[in-house]
Each structure stands twice: as C-alpha cells, then as structure tokens.
Design an enzyme around this catalytic site. Structure first.
Site, PDB file in Angstrom:
ATOM      1  CG  HIS A 167       5.825  -0.218   2.067  1.00  0.00           C
ATOM      2  ND1 HIS A 167       6.417  -0.397   0.844  1.00  0.00           N
ATOM      3  CD2 HIS A 167       4.542   0.135   1.827  1.00  0.00           C
ATOM      4  CE1 HIS A 167       5.522  -0.150  -0.107  1.00  0.00           C
ATOM      5  NE2 HIS A 167       4.380   0.163   0.456  1.00  0.00           N
ATOM      6  CD  GLU A 220       7.389   1.138  -2.420  1.00  0.00           C
ATOM      7  OE1 GLU A 220       7.450   2.172  -1.732  1.00  0.00           O
ATOM      8  OE2 GLU A 220       6.468   0.926  -3.226  1.00  0.00           O
ATOM      9  CG  ASN A 228       2.908   4.556   1.645  1.00  0.00           C
ATOM     10  OD1 ASN A 228       3.641   5.494   1.989  1.00  0.00           O
ATOM     11  ND2 ASN A 228       3.376   3.376   1.260  1.00  0.00           N
ATOM     12  CD1 TRP A 229       0.089  10.741   0.882  1.00  0.00           C
ATOM     13  CD2 TRP A 229       1.126  12.532   1.746  1.00  0.00           C
ATOM     14  NE1 TRP A 229      -0.872  11.625   1.295  1.00  0.00           N
ATOM     15  CE2 TRP A 229      -0.267  12.738   1.830  1.00  0.00           C
ATOM     16  CE3 TRP A 229       1.977  13.522   2.237  1.00  0.00           C
ATOM     17  CZ2 TRP A 229      -0.816  13.900   2.375  1.00  0.00           C
ATOM     18  CZ3 TRP A 229       1.431  14.677   2.788  1.00  0.00           C
ATOM     19  CH2 TRP A 229       0.046  14.865   2.845  1.00  0.00           C
ATOM     20  CE  LYS A 230       3.912   3.397  -2.309  1.00  0.00           C
ATOM     21  NZ  LYS A 230       4.057   2.280  -3.207  1.00  0.00           N
ATOM     22  N   GLY A 272       1.788  -0.552  -7.131  1.00  0.00           N
ATOM     23  CA  GLY A 272       2.224   0.372  -8.163  1.00  0.00           C
ATOM     24  C   GLY A 272       2.206  -0.209  -9.563  1.00  0.00           C
ATOM     25  N   GLY A 332      -1.416   3.890  -2.241  1.00  0.00           N
ATOM     26  CA  GLY A 332      -0.221   4.619  -2.654  1.00  0.00           C
ATOM     27  C   GLY A 332      -0.555   5.705  -3.657  1.00  0.00           C
ATOM     28  N   GLY A 333      -0.336   5.403  -4.933  1.00  0.00           N
ATOM     29  CA  GLY A 333      -0.485   6.402  -5.993  1.00  0.00           C
ATOM     30  C   GLY A 333      -1.797   7.179  -5.951  1.00  0.00           C
ATOM     31  CB  SER A 342      -3.063  -1.356  -8.027  1.00  0.00           C
ATOM     32  OG  SER A 342      -1.704  -1.347  -8.441  1.00  0.00           O
ATOM     33  CD  GLU A 373       0.778  -2.088   1.098  1.00  0.00           C
ATOM     34  OE1 GLU A 373       0.057  -1.186   0.655  1.00  0.00           O
ATOM     35  OE2 GLU A 373       1.976  -1.921   1.339  1.00  0.00           O
TER      36      GLU A 373
HETATM   37  P1  PGA Z   1      -0.119   1.593  -4.722  1.00  0.00           P
HETATM   38  O1  PGA Z   1       0.829   1.481  -3.394  1.00  0.00           O
HETATM   39  O2  PGA Z   1      -1.502   1.912  -4.235  1.00  0.00           O
HETATM   40  O3  PGA Z   1       0.494   2.717  -5.522  1.00  0.00           O
HETATM   41  O4  PGA Z   1      -0.034   0.274  -5.409  1.00  0.00           O
HETATM   42  C1  PGA Z   1       0.362   0.894  -2.203  1.00  0.00           C
HETATM   43  C2  PGA Z   1       1.471   0.869  -1.180  1.00  0.00           C
HETATM   44  O5  PGA Z   1       2.640   0.649  -1.558  1.00  0.00           O
HETATM   45  O6  PGA Z   1       1.241   1.082   0.022  1.00  0.00           O
END
Ligand code: PGA
Length: 259
Positions: free
Chosen positions: A107, A109, A14-16, A181, A241-242, A220, A175
């Site tokens: 998601h 966010e 997930n590149w956000k 994150g 994500g990251g 994470s 998640e």
């Molecule tokens: P993260 O994000 O791996 O940076 O914790 C995961 C996500 O939000 O899909």
C-alpha cells in the site's frame, strides 16, 4: 462470456488504522444486513466478492463476526520473515493460522511512510503466497510521476519486482497516490488505461493469468463515482478507504458493480 464469469468482481474496504471493537461490530452488522440485497450474478450466485481489510488486533473479531456470511476479510500488511526474533512483526503463517485469505501488500502508505521498497514488497508477497494467502498487490504513481508522464513506468517497475520472484499475481489494486484520501479520483478513462496496460504487461508472460487477474481501482472511491469506474472493462472492483467506514456508503459502492 461476460466479464464476471471470467473475473469475479472484488470490492474491499481498507479500514487502515481505524476502528474499535464497538465500531467494528456496528459496521459489520450493517454490512451483513445489507449483503443479501446486493446484485446477483447471471447464475443467481453472489456477483461480487466483498471483503474488509482490518487492523491486526481486530482480525479475530472480524473473522468471528464474518463467519457464515459472504464477507471475506484480510490483513493490511505482513512480515517478510517466516518466524523468529522480529519484535512487532506478524508472520503470514500466523494470519493463515486463523483462516485469513487475503492481505494487502505495498500500500502506498507503507511505501511512503514506512520506506517499503519494491524488493521488500516482493518478499512480503512471496511470504503470503508460500502459506496460501492471496496477496493484493497495491501499486500506483505519485502526482509528480504522473505529471512527468511516468505512470506506466512506475507501476510496471512495482509489478516487475514481484514478477521477478513470484508467479503472476491474482489481485492488483491500482491506487494513484494522488487520489488516496484526497477526494481526487482518476477519471474512469485514466484508470482504465492503466488497468489495461497492467493486464497487457502480465499477459506478455502469462495470457491465461492475465485474463483471470482481478485489477481493482482505489483512490477516493465513493458511491457517487463507483458506477462509472466499474463500467470500464478492466476495472474489476475497488479498494475503498474512507468510504468503507460507513456501512451504507460501502454497500452503495457494492451495489454499483455492473455485472
Ligand atoms: P481512500 O483510500 O478511498 O480513502 O482514498 C483508498 C486506499 O488507500 O486504499
């Protein structure tokens, strides 16, 4: 029968809101170079499905650069509306128009920063299903909800909102909000317990769909913790994500899948 013959693992980045044409091209080139070295399944075919969820403006670039590779791709969100005067929105049919196969919905966010309700997420899920895009339904509890012992109550509520208007999902991303994150990860056992409960919840309505349902873990995930998570029987992959912004780290996560 092995788990992977029932549910093909799914590992997605997930590149956000990250990237540029130049960095995307470099990241995709790195991923494509490493894909042939990923583990094969029992039949010698590609064991895991690997995907990236890119920002809207870059979906066309990603679709062109991923063409001919085993890399799948998807969007990070969608409008609940089919068409019309909705400035700034992107319809599911527009995503479908150039071959999009997956999209994230719900998601955390989007839920927390954009006030998306369970009902709105269900509408988005339905909009995607209508055009043949597979929704990856994200769900998870906050730290306060976990500490209050409400984890399953929360994820069942999020799932039930979709089950009330759509069929059983094909792809869930569990998640925990407190792990996104933050560097904190649910332990493999904590994640497994929720995945198992989610599968049982779907099985109560549709046993066959529950067996096929891919439930990936997010929060994470890194090369260092992926193998232990993937060793759990109901963790069918990851939403990353990251660590998905670095080709080597993401490929190392993909290599950790034990099929
Ligand atoms: P993260 O994000 O791996 O940076 O914790 C995961 C996500 O939000 O899909």
């Amino acid at each position: 029968m092995s788990r992977s013959s029932i549910r093909r693992p799914f590992i997605a980045g997930n590149w956000k809101m990250h990237g540029s044409q130049a960095t995307n091209a470099a990241l995709l080139a790195g991923l494509k170079a490493g894909l042939p070295n990923l583990p094969k399944g029992e039949a010698g075919d590609d064991a895991a499905e690997i995907a990236v969820f890119a920002p809207y403006p870059y979906l066309d670039q990603v679709s062109r650069l991923a063409a001919g590779s085993r890399l799948a791709w998807g969007a990070q969100d969608v409008s609940r509306h089919a068409v019309g005067a909705y400035t700034g929105e992107v319809a599911a049919s527009m995503l479908r128009d150039f071959g999009c196969r997956y999209a994230l919905v719900g998601h955390s966010e989007r839920r927390s920063l954009h006030g998306e309700s369970d009902a709105l997420v269900a509408e988005k899920f339905s909009a995607l299903e209508t055009v043949g895009i597979v929704p990856a339904l994200c769900l998870g509890e906050t730290l306060a909800e976990r500490q209050a012992g409400d984890t399953l109550k929360v994820v069942f509520r999020q799932l039930d909102a979709v089950l009330a208007v759509c069929g059983a999902p094909a792809l869930l991303a569990y998640e925990p909000v407190w792990a996104i994150g933050t560097g904190l990860t649910a332990t493999p056992e904590e994640a497994q317990a929720v995945h198992l409960a989610l599968r049982a919840h779907v099985a109560a309505r549709d046993a066959a769909a529950a067996e096929r349902l891919r439930i990936v873990y997010g929060g994470s995930v890194k090369a260092g913790n992926a193998a232990a998570l993937f060793a759990m029987p109901d963790i069918d992959g990851a939403l990353v994500g990251g660590a998905a912004l670095d080709a080597d780290e993401f490929l190392a996560i993909c290599r950790a899948i034990n099929v």
